[in-house]
Design an enzyme around this catalytic site. Structure first.
Site, PDB file in Angstrom:
ATOM      1  N   CYS A   7       0.877  -1.186   0.000  1.00 15.96           N
ATOM      2  CA  CYS A   7       0.000   0.000   0.000  1.00 15.96           C
ATOM      3  C   CYS A   7       0.902   1.221   0.000  1.00 15.96           C
ATOM      4  CB  CYS A   7      -0.922  -0.013   1.214  1.00 15.96           C
ATOM      5  SG  CYS A   7      -1.896  -1.526   1.393  1.00 15.96           S
ATOM      6  N   ALA A   8       1.557   1.461  -1.140  1.00 16.15           N
ATOM      7  CA  ALA A   8       2.767   2.276  -1.156  1.00 16.15           C
ATOM      8  C   ALA A   8       2.574   3.771  -1.347  1.00 16.15           C
ATOM      9  CB  ALA A   8       3.711   1.758  -2.239  1.00 16.15           C
ATOM     10  N   GLY A  46       4.597   6.887  -1.862  1.00 14.24           N
ATOM     11  CA  GLY A  46       5.942   6.385  -2.116  1.00 14.24           C
ATOM     12  C   GLY A  46       6.996   6.768  -1.112  1.00 14.24           C
ATOM     13  N   GLY A  47       6.609   7.436  -0.038  1.00 16.14           N
ATOM     14  CA  GLY A  47       7.587   7.862   0.961  1.00 16.14           C
ATOM     15  C   GLY A  47       8.347   6.715   1.596  1.00 16.14           C
ATOM     16  N   ASP A  85       1.612  -1.215   4.969  1.00 12.07           N
ATOM     17  CA  ASP A  85       1.252   0.016   5.684  1.00 12.07           C
ATOM     18  C   ASP A  85      -0.230   0.236   5.387  1.00 12.07           C
ATOM     19  OD1 ASP A  85       1.828   2.397   7.229  1.00 12.07           O
ATOM     20  OD2 ASP A  85       1.612   3.506   5.361  1.00 12.07           O
ATOM     21  N   CYS A 127      -1.127   4.251  10.939  1.00 15.24           N
ATOM     22  CA  CYS A 127      -0.995   5.562  11.598  1.00 15.24           C
ATOM     23  C   CYS A 127      -2.217   5.785  12.498  1.00 15.24           C
ATOM     24  CB  CYS A 127      -0.836   6.686  10.584  1.00 15.24           C
ATOM     25  SG  CYS A 127      -2.196   6.867   9.418  1.00 15.24           S
TER      26      CYS A 127
END
Length: 241
Positions: free
Chosen positions: A57-58, A61-62, A126, A179
């Site tokens: 779940c990119a 792209g961080g 993520d 998060c």
């Protein structure tokens, strides 16, 4: 005014001044805006030179590009996202930052890709979450979340983890992060996953400043580093002989 982060050695915290003056550095790929708790995820992944890494779940792209930086651009990183416009955003960020080891693809993380099974040394999930850890900079989150909407996330997170588990080779690592500070989306999701997947176990890992996390998971509280709230768990797929 900028100071070195106390949480991650490569982090710099802007404490005062006009951040728009840094736009030329951003455009040149010299910096990337990212919260320190989010940066810790790449350290938990701990990709090594020559390894294959999947970030399920990119977008934007961080974490993928941070993993590339920490592995000296010498790990093979596949950054996936379900939305085409977000895949393009990953590609743009990777190009700007010089993360040549990152390749972006469009993929639904809840649908198994048989060709990818047992292929990766490290898989990062993520996961989409309620975002309760970012209320400090996005106070609107607390007005948009309801008890009913919160209850929808664990099923999605579990579905993604079940697919992610299949992509990890024996002896490889599966990293789960969110998060949010909601236990139902964090510890409970991990506990239920481990109950369904006997081939996995929690694995101790290390983070800058924090040191060794023996339990295999931890919650980063906002007050600790003036950061977002985050949850990180690392699981290892056992080698079966």
């Amino acid at each position: 005014i900028a100071i070195h982060s106390t949480a991650v050695p490569e982090g710099v915290e802007v404490t005062d001044g006009d951040v728009t003056r840094l736009e030329h550095w951003l455009a040149a790929g010299e910096i990337y805006w990212q919260d320190v708790s989010s940066m810790m995820v790449a350290h938990a992944v701990d990709a090594q030179v020559g390894e294959k890494v999947l970030d399920l779940c990119a977008a934007p792209g961080g974490k993928s590009t941070h993993i590339a930086a920490l592995s000296k651009n010498q790990a093979e990183i596949l950054a996936a996202d379900i939305h085409p416009h977000k895949v393009q955003l990953i590609e743009e960020n990777a190009a700007r930052l010089g993360a040549t080891s990152v390749r972006a693809v469009e993929r639904d993380a809840t649908i198994l890709a048989p060709s990818e099974v047992n292929r990766y040394d490290r898989v990062l999930t993520d996961a989409p979450c309620s975002g309760l850890g970012v209320i400090g900079r996005r106070p609107d989150v607390k007005w948009r979340r309801t008890k009913e909407s919160l209850s929808q996330f664990p099923a999605l997170q579990s579905a993604i983890l079940d697919c992610a588990a299949a992509y990890v080779r024996e002896g490889g690592h599966l990293v789960y992060s969110t998060c949010t500070l909601n236990r139902d989306e964090n510890e409970a999701v991990v506990e239920n996953f481990l109950a369904r997947h006997s081939e996995y176990r929690l694995r101790a890992f290390s983070l800058p400043t924090i040191g060794r996390v023996e339990l295999g998971y931890l919650t980063i509280w906002p007050a600790e580093y003036r950061s977002d709230g985050f949850f990180i768990a690392v699981m290892e797929r056992e080698v079966r002989r």
